[in-house]
Design a protein around this motif. Structure first.
Motif, PDB file in Angstrom:
ATOM      1  N   PHE A 182      40.113  38.709 -47.324  1.00 26.28           N
ATOM      2  CA  PHE A 182      39.502  38.494 -46.010  1.00 26.28           C
ATOM      3  C   PHE A 182      38.311  37.545 -46.101  1.00 26.28           C
ATOM      4  O   PHE A 182      37.931  36.927 -45.111  1.00 26.28           O
ATOM      5  CB  PHE A 182      39.050  39.822 -45.393  1.00 26.28           C
ATOM      6  N   LEU A 183      37.699  37.424 -47.281  1.00 23.38           N
ATOM      7  CA  LEU A 183      36.568  36.508 -47.448  1.00 23.38           C
ATOM      8  C   LEU A 183      37.000  35.047 -47.365  1.00 23.38           C
ATOM      9  O   LEU A 183      36.194  34.180 -47.065  1.00 23.38           O
ATOM     10  CB  LEU A 183      35.870  36.763 -48.785  1.00 23.38           C
ATOM     11  N   VAL A 184      38.266  34.790 -47.654  1.00 21.35           N
ATOM     12  CA  VAL A 184      38.774  33.418 -47.596  1.00 21.35           C
ATOM     13  C   VAL A 184      38.769  32.915 -46.162  1.00 21.35           C
ATOM     14  O   VAL A 184      38.479  31.758 -45.893  1.00 21.35           O
ATOM     15  CB  VAL A 184      40.192  33.344 -48.215  1.00 21.35           C
ATOM     16  N   GLY A 185      39.061  33.816 -45.234  1.00 17.98           N
ATOM     17  CA  GLY A 185      39.053  33.450 -43.823  1.00 17.98           C
ATOM     18  C   GLY A 185      40.380  32.860 -43.378  1.00 17.98           C
ATOM     19  O   GLY A 185      41.345  32.783 -44.133  1.00 17.98           O
ATOM     20  N   GLY A 186      40.417  32.435 -42.141  1.00 11.03           N
ATOM     21  CA  GLY A 186      41.634  31.861 -41.591  1.00 11.03           C
ATOM     22  C   GLY A 186      42.605  32.932 -41.118  1.00 11.03           C
ATOM     23  O   GLY A 186      42.394  34.124 -41.308  1.00 11.03           O
ATOM     24  N   GLN A 187      43.670  32.470 -40.498  1.00 12.93           N
ATOM     25  CA  GLN A 187      44.700  33.369 -39.994  1.00 12.93           C
ATOM     26  C   GLN A 187      45.788  33.527 -41.048  1.00 12.93           C
ATOM     27  O   GLN A 187      46.337  32.543 -41.535  1.00 12.93           O
ATOM     28  CB  GLN A 187      45.309  32.814 -38.705  1.00 12.93           C
ATOM     29  N   PHE A 188      46.067  34.746 -41.412  1.00 13.37           N
ATOM     30  CA  PHE A 188      47.183  35.032 -42.306  1.00 13.37           C
ATOM     31  C   PHE A 188      47.727  36.403 -41.967  1.00 13.37           C
ATOM     32  O   PHE A 188      47.098  37.173 -41.250  1.00 13.37           O
ATOM     33  CB  PHE A 188      46.776  34.948 -43.786  1.00 13.37           C
ATOM     34  N   ARG A 189      48.895  36.699 -42.462  1.00 20.01           N
ATOM     35  CA  ARG A 189      49.528  37.995 -42.224  1.00 20.01           C
ATOM     36  C   ARG A 189      49.879  38.614 -43.561  1.00 20.01           C
ATOM     37  O   ARG A 189      50.373  37.944 -44.463  1.00 20.01           O
ATOM     38  CB  ARG A 189      50.799  37.854 -41.371  1.00 20.01           C
ATOM     39  N   TRP A 190      49.598  39.902 -43.668  1.00 18.58           N
ATOM     40  CA  TRP A 190      49.922  40.644 -44.879  1.00 18.58           C
ATOM     41  C   TRP A 190      51.387  41.047 -44.885  1.00 18.58           C
ATOM     42  O   TRP A 190      51.957  41.353 -43.844  1.00 18.58           O
ATOM     43  CB  TRP A 190      49.105  41.938 -44.950  1.00 18.58           C
ATOM     44  N   LEU A 191      51.952  41.096 -46.048  1.00 20.33           N
ATOM     45  CA  LEU A 191      53.237  41.745 -46.279  1.00 20.33           C
ATOM     46  C   LEU A 191      52.879  43.019 -47.028  1.00 20.33           C
ATOM     47  O   LEU A 191      52.380  42.965 -48.148  1.00 20.33           O
ATOM     48  CB  LEU A 191      54.152  40.849 -47.120  1.00 20.33           C
ATOM     49  N   SER A 192      53.074  44.165 -46.385  1.00 22.06           N
ATOM     50  CA  SER A 192      52.560  45.418 -46.927  1.00 22.06           C
ATOM     51  C   SER A 192      53.632  46.496 -46.926  1.00 22.06           C
ATOM     52  O   SER A 192      54.531  46.495 -46.082  1.00 22.06           O
ATOM     53  CB  SER A 192      51.372  45.882 -46.083  1.00 22.06           C
ATOM     54  N   LYS A 193      53.492  47.433 -47.852  1.00 19.66           N
ATOM     55  CA  LYS A 193      54.444  48.546 -47.890  1.00 19.66           C
ATOM     56  C   LYS A 193      54.308  49.389 -46.628  1.00 19.66           C
ATOM     57  O   LYS A 193      53.231  49.485 -46.034  1.00 19.66           O
ATOM     58  CB  LYS A 193      54.236  49.386 -49.144  1.00 19.66           C
ATOM     59  N   ASP A 194      55.404  49.993 -46.241  1.00 13.70           N
ATOM     60  CA  ASP A 194      55.447  50.721 -44.971  1.00 13.70           C
ATOM     61  C   ASP A 194      54.526  51.932 -44.946  1.00 13.70           C
ATOM     62  O   ASP A 194      54.102  52.365 -43.879  1.00 13.70           O
ATOM     63  CB  ASP A 194      56.876  51.133 -44.638  1.00 13.70           C
ATOM     64  N   ALA A 195      54.177  52.470 -46.103  1.00 12.92           N
ATOM     65  CA  ALA A 195      53.278  53.634 -46.143  1.00 12.92           C
ATOM     66  C   ALA A 195      51.906  53.291 -45.565  1.00 12.92           C
ATOM     67  O   ALA A 195      51.242  54.151 -44.978  1.00 12.92           O
ATOM     68  CB  ALA A 195      53.134  54.138 -47.574  1.00 12.92           C
TER      69      ALA A 195
END
Length: 193
Positions: free
Chosen positions: A139-152
């Motif tokens: 999150f410190l990098v900034g900008g718009q991005f989306r995580w790919l995260s486990k469903d849990a």
């Protein structure tokens, strides 16, 4: 069949030779207790820092989720095209707040100039995920991005809802259909830019 128990160790000091031996060993016992105390202090410090972090995590999550709910409602009513971006902006604020208030963390972002501009073509970032801090560090990098995260992670109260609002991508481990769906959703995000 039964042997007589040796009572010389439990009966106390019997003569001067044993008394001198006891006196010589006494400082080493004091050092051992001091070492134990230092070890205990370090362990307690770890517990105190861990407790502080979890209190900080829960407090910032509750406060910023409340703010996120307001932002989400506003954008849903007035700017629906920017709904997930605004939710992600609150998540960035959350990550940066955790780093700023964390007592044992220092950070320095290097190489940010090597990233494409915000309005440039989309790209994929891959983080070396060795601890939970990696999540907030990105999150410190900034900008718009989306995580790919486990469903849990999407089942965690408040955090999961915030992840859905931000448009993060869920994947179920071991489920090929979910993996294909996650890749397709990620492609859609990359096409959006």
């Amino acid at each position: 069949m039964f042997r007589r128990r040796d009572t010389s160790l439990t009966s106390g000091v019997r003569n001067k030779a044993q008394s001198k031996t006891w006196t010589a060993r006494k400082p080493s016992l004091a050092c051992s207790s001091m070492t134990l105390r230092i070890f205990w202090d370090k362990r307690m410090l770890k517990y105190i820092l861990a407790a502080y972090f979890w209190i900080l995590f829960i407090a910032t999550t509750c406060v910023l989720f409340s703010w996120l709910a307001v932002v989400h409602l506003y954008h849903k009513l007035f700017k629906p095209e920017r709904l997930s971006e605004a939710s992600h902006d609150v998540a960035v604020l959350w990550g940066r707040t955790l780093f700023a208030l964390g007592p044992a963390w220092t950070h320095k972002v290097r190489g940010r100039e090597n990233l494409p501009a915000v309005d440039a073509e989309p790209y994929v970032m891959v983080a070396n995920h060795s601890s939970t801090a990696d999540i907030w560090a990105l999150f410190l990098v900034g900008g718009q991005f989306r995580w790919l995260s486990k469903d849990a992670m999407f089942k965690v109260p408040l955090v999961g809802q915030a992840m859905r609002w931000a448009g993060y991508v869920s994947v179920t481990r071991g489920n090929k259909q979910s993996q294909y769906q996650a890749i397709e959703t990620s492609r859609q995000w990359l096409r959006k830019g």
